[in-house]
Design an enzyme around this catalytic site. Structure first.
Site, PDB file in Angstrom:
ATOM      1  N   CYS A  71       0.832  -1.211   0.000  1.00 20.29           N
ATOM      2  CA  CYS A  71       0.000   0.000   0.000  1.00 20.29           C
ATOM      3  C   CYS A  71       0.865   1.258   0.000  1.00 20.29           C
ATOM      4  O   CYS A  71       1.338   1.701   1.048  1.00 20.29           O
ATOM      5  CB  CYS A  71      -0.926  -0.011   1.211  1.00 20.29           C
ATOM      6  SG  CYS A  71      -1.967   1.450   1.293  1.00 20.29           S
TER       7      CYS A  71
ATOM      8  N   CYS B 292      -0.590   4.113   2.052  1.00 19.15           N
ATOM      9  CA  CYS B 292      -0.404   4.005   3.512  1.00 19.15           C
ATOM     10  C   CYS B 292       1.048   4.283   3.899  1.00 19.15           C
ATOM     11  O   CYS B 292       1.313   4.932   4.902  1.00 19.15           O
ATOM     12  CB  CYS B 292      -0.738   2.608   4.026  1.00 19.15           C
ATOM     13  SG  CYS B 292      -2.104   1.799   3.247  1.00 19.15           S
ATOM     14  N   ASP B 293       1.983   3.716   3.149  1.00 14.86           N
ATOM     15  CA  ASP B 293       3.373   3.676   3.615  1.00 14.86           C
ATOM     16  C   ASP B 293       4.376   4.521   2.816  1.00 14.86           C
ATOM     17  O   ASP B 293       5.494   4.736   3.274  1.00 14.86           O
ATOM     18  CB  ASP B 293       3.882   2.215   3.599  1.00 14.86           C
ATOM     19  CG  ASP B 293       3.028   1.310   4.462  1.00 14.86           C
ATOM     20  OD1 ASP B 293       2.523   1.794   5.491  1.00 14.86           O
ATOM     21  OD2 ASP B 293       2.856   0.130   4.106  1.00 14.86           O
TER      22      ASP B 293
END
Ligand code: NDP
Length: 318
Positions: free
Chosen positions: A139, A142-143
């Site tokens: 992701c 997200c990261d």
């Protein structure tokens, strides 16, 4: 004694929450399991997506999390009760079905809508497991912004729309983004292909697969194999983002409903009805073709209407 419910909805992505909005407004008083851990976070895949630009009604796009939180609030405002727990099993040997939550509580209902979505697929290597979260992720939204990826060379594995989206997102943080694709043609849609090919920070490495993730405490590179020549090479990168498709979350049914070879629940044409009467399926768990938030929401609406009619016809709403 199991708790008795008129209708149970399992899943809290666009399909589950749309079904919940419709079932609540039809006064059926649904109980929805939004999940906790299994199959991703409550709210589904949009919770880890940035801006959603193709959900109708939002000309300037909408943040994925905001969209899902609004759907959740809308369902609650209409009377849906939400349980923040995973479902571990659905026993579907006839009405009433038994839905078992992860805490072991049993619920019974003659109408169940499965909207459990799909989970990101991962490469099955020991080195992948070892370095997961230490440079490997599924992701970018997200990261991608983590300090370990800033101004570093990064890689995305896959050639679909998700891979292009991830790569484009990562160009904000990394100095360069490689897309590693096993063929010489992307699967992504034309517009996304152009986005990848024209981007000055994205380079596509054609006909390559990852053989191994390299590094001890943190990812330092990838061992690649050329799918045409078999030639091995090393690519030094600080981050690798897997975007190699999804697996439908249908395992809680333990094979009691007909699925295709990949585990997607089979629904009747133009319907959300499954091979088991009273059990309906909506969203990505039954859709290997479109997999869009809006098509999931549409099938959630269908499932709620079909379930209501079925429950009514069989006298379960009296
Ligand atoms: P896809 O299944 O479309 O693509 C998966 C990619 O991963 C393919 O290129 C596939 O290669 C590759 N792959 C699969 N397994 C492996 C493996 N073991 N090793 C190496 N490569 C592998 O999944 P996506 O998540 O990209 O897209 C899912 C759906 O969501 C699609 O319908 C897509 O259109 C949609 N979507 C739309 C977006 C948008 O419109 N903005 C954004 C994201 C997704 P190969 O091509 O050789 O099979």
């Amino acid at each position: 004694m199991p708790e008795k419910e008129k209708i149970i909805i399992i899943g809290s992505g666009p399909a589950g929450l749309t079904a919940a909005i419709y079932a609540s407004r039809a006064d059926i008083g649904p109980l929805l399991f939004e999940g906790f851990q299994t199959g991703g976070m409550p709210g589904g895949q949009l919770m880890t997506t940035g801006k959603v630009e193709n959900f109708p009604g939002f000309p300037d796009g909408v943040d994925g999390q905001e969209l899902m939180m609004n759907m959740r609030r809308q369902a609650e405002n209409h009377g849906c009760r939400i349980v923040t727990e995973d479902v571990s099993e659905v026993k579907c040997d006839g009405c009433p079905f038994t839905v078992v939550s992860s805490s072991g509580t049993e619920y019974e209902s003659c109408g169940v809508i499965i909207a459990t979505g799909a989970t990101a697929r991962r490469l099955p290597y020991e080195s992948e497991k070892k370095l997961w979260g230490k440079g490997i992720s599924a992701c970018a939204v997200c990261d991608g912004g983590l300090p370990i990826f800033r101004n570093k060379e990064l890689a995305v594995i896959g050639g679909g729309d998700s891979a292009v989206e991830e790569a484009a997102h990562l160009t904000r943080f990394g100095s360069k983004v490689y897309m590693i694709h096993r063929r010489d043609e992307l699967r992504a849609s034309k517009v996304m292909q152009e986005r990848a090919m024209k981007h000055p920070k994205i380079e596509i490495l054609w006909n390559k697969v990852v053989e191994e993730f390299l590094g001890d405490e943190a990812l330092r590179g990838l061992k690649l194999k050329d799918t045409k020549t078999g030639e091995l090479s090393e690519l030094p990168v600080a981050g690798a983002f897997e975007a190699i498709g999804h697996i439908p979350n249908s395992e809680i049914l333990h094979g009691c409903v007909q699925t295709d070879g990949s585990g997607y629940i089979i629904t009747r044409p133009d319907s959300t009805a499954t091979s088991v009467e009273g059990l309906f399926a909506a969203g990505d768990v039954q859709d290997s073709k479109y997999r869009q938030a809006v098509s999931a929401a549409g099938s959630g609406c269908m499932a709620a209407i079909e379930a209501e009619r079925w429950l009514q016809d069989k006298g379960h709403l009296a």
